[in-house]
Design a protein around this motif. Structure first.
Motif, PDB file in Angstrom:
ATOM      1  N   UNK A  68      30.931  44.995 -58.461  1.00  0.00           N
ATOM      2  CA  UNK A  68      31.377  43.593 -58.467  1.00  0.00           C
ATOM      3  C   UNK A  68      31.686  43.123 -59.887  1.00  0.00           C
ATOM      4  N   UNK A  69      30.814  43.479 -60.834  1.00  0.00           N
ATOM      5  CA  UNK A  69      31.045  43.091 -62.229  1.00  0.00           C
ATOM      6  C   UNK A  69      32.320  43.752 -62.755  1.00  0.00           C
ATOM      7  N   UNK A  70      32.460  45.040 -62.442  1.00  0.00           N
ATOM      8  CA  UNK A  70      33.638  45.782 -62.906  1.00  0.00           C
ATOM      9  C   UNK A  70      34.907  45.229 -62.283  1.00  0.00           C
ATOM     10  N   UNK A  71      34.822  44.900 -60.999  1.00  0.00           N
ATOM     11  CA  UNK A  71      35.989  44.367 -60.293  1.00  0.00           C
ATOM     12  C   UNK A  71      36.458  43.065 -60.938  1.00  0.00           C
ATOM     13  N   UNK A  72      35.507  42.224 -61.315  1.00  0.00           N
ATOM     14  CA  UNK A  72      35.852  40.949 -61.957  1.00  0.00           C
ATOM     15  C   UNK A  72      36.506  41.185 -63.320  1.00  0.00           C
ATOM     16  N   UNK A  73      35.980  42.161 -64.068  1.00  0.00           N
ATOM     17  CA  UNK A  73      36.552  42.451 -65.387  1.00  0.00           C
ATOM     18  C   UNK A  73      37.951  43.065 -65.265  1.00  0.00           C
ATOM     19  N   UNK A  74      38.121  43.953 -64.283  1.00  0.00           N
ATOM     20  CA  UNK A  74      39.427  44.585 -64.101  1.00  0.00           C
ATOM     21  C   UNK A  74      40.472  43.611 -63.560  1.00  0.00           C
ATOM     22  N   UNK A  75      40.013  42.522 -62.967  1.00  0.00           N
ATOM     23  CA  UNK A  75      40.935  41.526 -62.403  1.00  0.00           C
ATOM     24  C   UNK A  75      41.420  40.520 -63.434  1.00  0.00           C
ATOM     25  N   UNK A  76      40.892  40.590 -64.665  1.00  0.00           N
ATOM     26  CA  UNK A  76      41.298  39.629 -65.687  1.00  0.00           C
ATOM     27  C   UNK A  76      42.788  39.775 -66.003  1.00  0.00           C
ATOM     28  N   UNK A  77      43.509  38.666 -66.115  1.00  0.00           N
ATOM     29  CA  UNK A  77      44.967  38.733 -66.321  1.00  0.00           C
ATOM     30  C   UNK A  77      45.371  39.325 -67.666  1.00  0.00           C
ATOM     31  N   UNK A  78      44.425  39.434 -68.600  1.00  0.00           N
ATOM     32  CA  UNK A  78      44.753  39.958 -69.926  1.00  0.00           C
ATOM     33  C   UNK A  78      44.442  41.445 -70.059  1.00  0.00           C
ATOM     34  N   UNK A  79      44.031  42.086 -68.980  1.00  0.00           N
ATOM     35  CA  UNK A  79      43.612  43.494 -69.051  1.00  0.00           C
ATOM     36  C   UNK A  79      44.760  44.392 -69.496  1.00  0.00           C
ATOM     37  N   UNK A  80      44.465  45.310 -70.398  1.00  0.00           N
ATOM     38  CA  UNK A  80      45.418  46.333 -70.817  1.00  0.00           C
ATOM     39  C   UNK A  80      45.052  47.649 -70.142  1.00  0.00           C
ATOM     40  N   UNK A  81      45.996  48.201 -69.382  1.00  0.00           N
ATOM     41  CA  UNK A  81      45.790  49.509 -68.755  1.00  0.00           C
ATOM     42  C   UNK A  81      47.068  50.311 -68.946  1.00  0.00           C
ATOM     43  N   UNK A  82      47.015  51.299 -69.811  1.00  0.00           N
ATOM     44  CA  UNK A  82      48.218  52.062 -70.128  1.00  0.00           C
ATOM     45  C   UNK A  82      49.278  51.140 -70.700  1.00  0.00           C
TER      46      UNK A  82
END
Length: 656
Positions: free
Chosen positions: A489-503
């Motif tokens: 749940x914590x990870x899901x919330x962090x990965x859902x942030x609109x500023x996330x950089x992935x590749x």
């Protein structure tokens, strides 16, 4: 050109990362006293598409000397000494005489008897070492060659090291008046050279000779270049690849990038009055090109360190030389506009050619955005985030080396990389400790489990946002599903942030707003996600064991899983034991992601494992037709992980 080759800061962190990785690797025993050094364009700071990864490997306890007087510096009980004999070899090459029959078994197996003495044969040594470093390699020149899991080609050159500068290169020292600086010259000389396992093609002892290599000296020379000189070198590499060699068959590509590097070295040293400044980038290129044209016309390319070694002697002569000269002269007649024929160069240089009075931008912050810079830096970090074959002893050695490096002056780039590698070591240590204990409910288990949990939590403080999934995997494997779901749940919330950089997937405005001005280490753990790496020598999730085993049998060391795919998989696997509605929701999310993603959250290269994971989850629920559909789609994707055998076996087991 900075956008294609790299800005000064980008080139700096690439080199600094490679330097710190080399220190770490060479303080850990990999294969019985072997030393490794990254060389070639990767070490120099280039990241051009199609470049291979070059390493040099040599045994620590063998040393090459140039005369008997140098033997006194060694304890012959610890070192096997090899004496150079270049009396019958062309300049730049030598025979290796083993005066005492004291060497490791591989070296002894490569010896031949000549004139009553044992000599180490370069061809026999290549054959003996071909698959010693990486299984499945093939011989290519002096190297073992192949392709890594990430698609990069590699060359591992087999060699011996000499702590002394070769006498045949003494003249180079006398030439170094204007460039390189005296401190660089002294550093180069004090580090000696190598001999690599390949002979001169037209020498008397082709199969037994060794070539004197100055790879370490060369990357130090490249490091000492100013950025305009480095860009000129990069421009020549692009010119070779995209103009000179375009349309030619492989056997016709007789010019190589090493000749380009040699031309740059000579041009810098012989043109002290040339102002190597961004405004003169094209002029510097033209000086190097004319020098190359002169060499081809004369059929002589002097080695930078041993000029008597004509590097064209065995490849550029006769009809091939004439043909190449006419091709290059045609380019020369077209003038500097020939650069417009290169796709990479044209877009960067056309404005300058069309408007010579145009001012040249040298402000790094104007050339590349902070987001693009961060993306490049974190990508570089991921490329180097590995500790080789995992075992407890190696993890201890790494941690000991990290402890020593804490007291050494490091740059910010090196500190953050060291933090991430420490997190990776913690993660491996935790998982390996858990593998090697009795899983019964006893005191030993609780102690080791507590240590493992602590290490995994520490790892998340130094790693990427997505690294929290390693804790979730550990909790899942130890049947603590509620704790795993809490982490998910914590990870899901962090990965859902609109500023996330992935590749390459990032909202630049959101990212800047969220982390502008923060340290790289803070950005990494708050706003950056990367693929989850499962080492195929370690089993993380029982449901993926067939894929890991198959992949490993096919020569792949890792499974790379998109964090969003693994998140939903773990959510499904854990919640099906405690909350069936949540499990169905996780499966629906996984289904939607795999079916509809356009390459943003699932890279094209990782679609094989992503479809496979969806099929596994569908099969667990009993939806066999949907699982079949997913497995079939896994089979038609690019086989990045070589898991097709496991996929076909899963299809057979469906019993539809």
């Amino acid at each position: 050109m900075c956008l294609k080759i790299g800005t000064p800061q980008q080139v700096a962190f690439r080199r600094e990362i490679e330097d710190i990785i080399e220190i770490l690797d060479n303080n850990v025993v990999f294969d019985k006293h072997s030393t490794v050094m990254l060389s070639g364009s990767e070490r120099e700071g280039f990241r051009l598409s199609g470049s291979d990864v070059d390493h040099m490997h040599w045994p620590i306890n063998h040393r090459v000397v140039w005369d008997f007087s140098q033997c006194r510096f060694y304890n012959t009980q610890e070192h096997a000494l090899i004496l150079c004999d270049n009396s019958e070899s062309p300049p730049g090459f030598t025979l290796l005489w083993l005066p005492l029959e004291k060497a490791n078994d591989l070296v002894m197996s490569a010896c031949v008897l000549m004139n009553g003495c044992f000599y180490v044969s370069s061809s026999k040594y290549r054959e003996a070492m071909c698959s010693f470093i990486i299984t499945g390699s093939t011989i290519h020149g002096p190297c073992s060659s192949g392709r890594r899991d990430n698609g990069f080609e590699y060359d591992h050159a087999h060699c011996f090291a000499s702590d002394f500068w070769p006498p045949s290169a003494y003249s180079w020292i006398d030439r170094c008046h204007s460039w390189p600086p005296s401190n660089v010259v002294n550093d180069i000389i004090s580090n000696g050279c190598h001999v690599v396992a390949i002979g001169h093609k037209i020498g008397n002892h082709t199969d037994n000779e060794w070539r004197i290599s100055f790879s370490r000296a060369e990357y130090k020379l490249v490091y000492s270049m100013n950025h305009t000189q480095f860009l000129t070198y990069g421009l020549l590499k692009l010119f070779l690849k995209e103009i000179i060699n375009t349309g030619l068959r492989d056997e016709e590509k007789i010019l190589c990038s090493y000749f380009m590097k040699t031309a740059v070295f000579w041009a810098i040293q012989q043109n002290a009055t040339l102002h190597w400044h961004p405004d003169n980038l094209v002029a510097g290129f033209w000086v190097c090109f004319k020098l190359l044209l002169k060499w081809v016309y004369e059929g002589v390319c002097p080695n930078f360190f041993i000029p008597e070694n004509n590097m064209f002697l065995s490849s550029i002569y006769g009809e091939a030389q004439t043909t190449l000269f006419m091709r290059l002269y045609t380019f020369y007649e077209k003038g500097i506009a020939i650069l417009l024929y290169s796709p990479s160069i044209m877009s960067n240089i056309i404005d300058v050619l069309c408007n010579p009075r145009l001012s040249i931008c040298t402000d790094e912050h104007s050339l590349i955005s902070q987001v693009e810079f961060d993306k490049d830096y974190f990508g570089e970090m991921v490329r180097n985030d590995t500790i080789g074959k995992p075992d407890i002893q190696r993890c201890k050695q790494y941690l000991h080396t990290v402890e020593q490096l804490i007291n050494v002056p490091l740059t910010e780039y090196q500190i953050v990389v060291l933090q991430k590698l420490t997190a990776t070591i913690f993660r491996y240590t935790a998982i390996l400790h858990n593998m090697y204990i009795d899983t019964g409910f006893n005191k030993q288990f609780y102690i080791v489990d507590k240590i493992a949990c602590r290490l995994l939590k520490l790892a998340t403080k130094f790693g990427f946002v997505s690294d929290m999934l390693y804790i979730a995997m550990y909790y899942h494997n130890t049947f603590r599903y509620m704790e795993a779901l809490s982490v998910i749940d914590i990870t899901k919330a962090k990965l859902a942030q609109p500023y996330l950089m992935y590749g390459s997937h990032v909202d630049q405005e959101m990212y800047n707003e969220a982390v502008r001005g923060q340290f790289l280490s803070t950005k990494m753990k708050e706003a950056v996600a990367q693929n989850i790496t499962l080492d195929n020598a370690v089993f993380y999730i029982n449901d993926l064991i067939p894929e890991q085993q198959t992949s490993r049998l096919q020569g792949r060391n890792f499974l790379f899983i998109p964090p969003f795919v693994l998140l939903y998989m773990l959510d499904f696997l854990c919640s099906r034991n405690v909350d069936t509605m949540r499990a169905q929701g996780a499966l629906d999310d996984l289904h939607a992601l795999v079916h509809h993603d356009q390459g943003e959250l699932i890279p094209v290269s990782l679609r094989d494992i992503s479809w496979e994971i969806l099929g596994i989850c569908q099969q667990i629920t009993g939806n066999l037709h949907a699982a079949l559909y997913s497995y079939q789609h896994s089979l038609i994707q690019h086989p990045c992980h070589k898991i097709q055998t496991a996929t076909r076996q899963r299809i057979q087991n469906l019993h539809l």
